[in-house]
Design a protein around this motif. Structure first.
Motif, mmCIF file in Angstrom:
data_model
loop_
_atom_site.group_PDB
_atom_site.id
_atom_site.type_symbol
_atom_site.label_atom_id
_atom_site.label_comp_id
_atom_site.label_asym_id
_atom_site.label_seq_id
_atom_site.Cartn_x
_atom_site.Cartn_y
_atom_site.Cartn_z
ATOM 1 N N ARG A 157 -59.987 58.785 -66.794
ATOM 2 C CA ARG A 157 -61.149 58.888 -67.685
ATOM 3 C C ARG A 157 -61.673 60.314 -67.659
ATOM 4 O O ARG A 157 -61.653 60.964 -66.612
ATOM 5 N N ALA A 158 -62.185 60.775 -68.787
ATOM 6 C CA ALA A 158 -62.768 62.108 -68.864
ATOM 7 C C ALA A 158 -64.250 62.038 -68.514
ATOM 8 O O ALA A 158 -64.917 61.042 -68.796
ATOM 9 N N GLY A 159 -64.745 63.091 -67.893
ATOM 10 C CA GLY A 159 -66.162 63.149 -67.596
ATOM 11 C C GLY A 159 -66.483 64.178 -66.533
ATOM 12 O O GLY A 159 -65.599 64.748 -65.903
ATOM 13 N N ILE A 160 -67.773 64.396 -66.353
ATOM 14 C CA ILE A 160 -68.263 65.317 -65.340
ATOM 15 C C ILE A 160 -68.466 64.507 -64.070
ATOM 16 O O ILE A 160 -69.165 63.498 -64.084
ATOM 17 N N VAL A 161 -67.847 64.943 -62.992
ATOM 18 C CA VAL A 161 -67.820 64.162 -61.769
ATOM 19 C C VAL A 161 -68.945 64.540 -60.823
ATOM 20 O O VAL A 161 -69.782 63.718 -60.472
ATOM 21 N N SER A 162 -68.971 65.795 -60.381
ATOM 22 C CA SER A 162 -69.938 66.222 -59.377
ATOM 23 C C SER A 162 -69.880 67.734 -59.218
ATOM 24 O O SER A 162 -69.066 68.405 -59.844
ATOM 25 N N VAL A 163 -70.734 68.224 -58.348
ATOM 26 C CA VAL A 163 -70.670 69.631 -57.959
ATOM 27 C C VAL A 163 -69.804 69.691 -56.711
ATOM 28 O O VAL A 163 -70.025 68.955 -55.749
ATOM 29 N N HIS A 164 -68.790 70.524 -56.764
ATOM 30 C CA HIS A 164 -67.850 70.668 -55.653
ATOM 31 C C HIS A 164 -67.878 72.128 -55.219
ATOM 32 O O HIS A 164 -67.268 72.979 -55.864
ATOM 33 N N GLY A 165 -68.633 72.421 -54.163
ATOM 34 C CA GLY A 165 -68.797 73.807 -53.725
ATOM 35 C C GLY A 165 -69.592 74.574 -54.763
ATOM 36 O O GLY A 165 -70.708 74.192 -55.107
ATOM 37 N N ASP A 166 -69.012 75.632 -55.297
ATOM 38 C CA ASP A 166 -69.680 76.433 -56.320
ATOM 39 C C ASP A 166 -69.087 76.183 -57.707
ATOM 40 O O ASP A 166 -69.186 77.014 -58.596
ATOM 41 N N ARG A 167 -68.494 75.008 -57.896
ATOM 42 C CA ARG A 167 -67.883 74.624 -59.174
ATOM 43 C C ARG A 167 -68.351 73.234 -59.586
ATOM 44 O O ARG A 167 -68.630 72.388 -58.743
ATOM 45 N N LEU A 168 -68.390 73.011 -60.879
ATOM 46 C CA LEU A 168 -68.670 71.693 -61.428
ATOM 47 C C LEU A 168 -67.317 71.017 -61.638
ATOM 48 O O LEU A 168 -66.464 71.545 -62.345
ATOM 49 N N LYS A 169 -67.104 69.872 -61.003
ATOM 50 C CA LYS A 169 -65.820 69.179 -61.116
ATOM 51 C C LYS A 169 -65.826 68.321 -62.377
ATOM 52 O O LYS A 169 -66.729 67.522 -62.596
ATOM 53 N N VAL A 170 -64.783 68.504 -63.203
ATOM 54 C CA VAL A 170 -64.666 67.817 -64.486
ATOM 55 C C VAL A 170 -63.279 67.201 -64.589
ATOM 56 O O VAL A 170 -62.281 67.848 -64.263
#
Length: 101
Positions: free
Chosen positions: A23-36
Motif C-alpha cells: 500500500r502507498a502512504g506516509i509511514v513515519s519519521v525515520h531519523g531525519d527522513r520521512l518514510k514513504v
C-alpha cells in the motif's frame, strides 16, 4: 536535522522511499527522513512519479509544483513543495513537538 525545512514559502522534504509496497502512504519519521511507501517499482521513473502524485494530493497542489531536487535513482530523496496549500498533520504535529515552524 529534521525531515523538512522551510525555504521562504516553499517546503523542502527529505524522504526515504520504499518501492513495491503493498500500500502507498506516509509511514513515519525515520531519523531525519520521512518514510514513504510507494506501490510501483523503481523502473522508468514510475516510483518518482507516484511519489510526486502522492505528495500533490497530501499538500493540495498540482504535481507540477513538486520538484525532485535530488535522489532521482536513490531511495533517499529531497523534494521541493512549491507553496503548499495545506499542511498535513505530520508537519504541524512534528513542528509543535520539536519547536519547528
Amino acid at each position: 536535522m529534521t525531515f523538512y525545512r522551510w525555504q521562504a514559502e516553499d517546503l523542502v522534504l527529505f524522504v526515504r522511499v520504499q518501492p513495491r509496497a503493498s500500500r502507498a502512504g506516509i509511514v513515519s519519521v525515520h531519523g531525519d527522513r520521512l518514510k514513504v511507501k510507494i506501490t510501483s517499482a523503481p523502473v522508468d521513473g514510475q516510483a518518482n512519479a507516484d511519489l510526486c502524485k502522492l505528495f500533490a494530493k497530501v499538500f493540495g497542489i498540482a504535481k507540477s509544483q513538486i520538484i525532485l531536487q535530488s535522489g532521482q535513482t536513490s531511495r533517499e530523496k529531497c523534494l521541493l513543495i512549491k507553496s503548499p496549500k495545506k499542511l498535513p498533520d505530520f508537519i504541524t504535529d512534528y513542528g509543535k513537538i520539536h519547536g519547528s515552524s
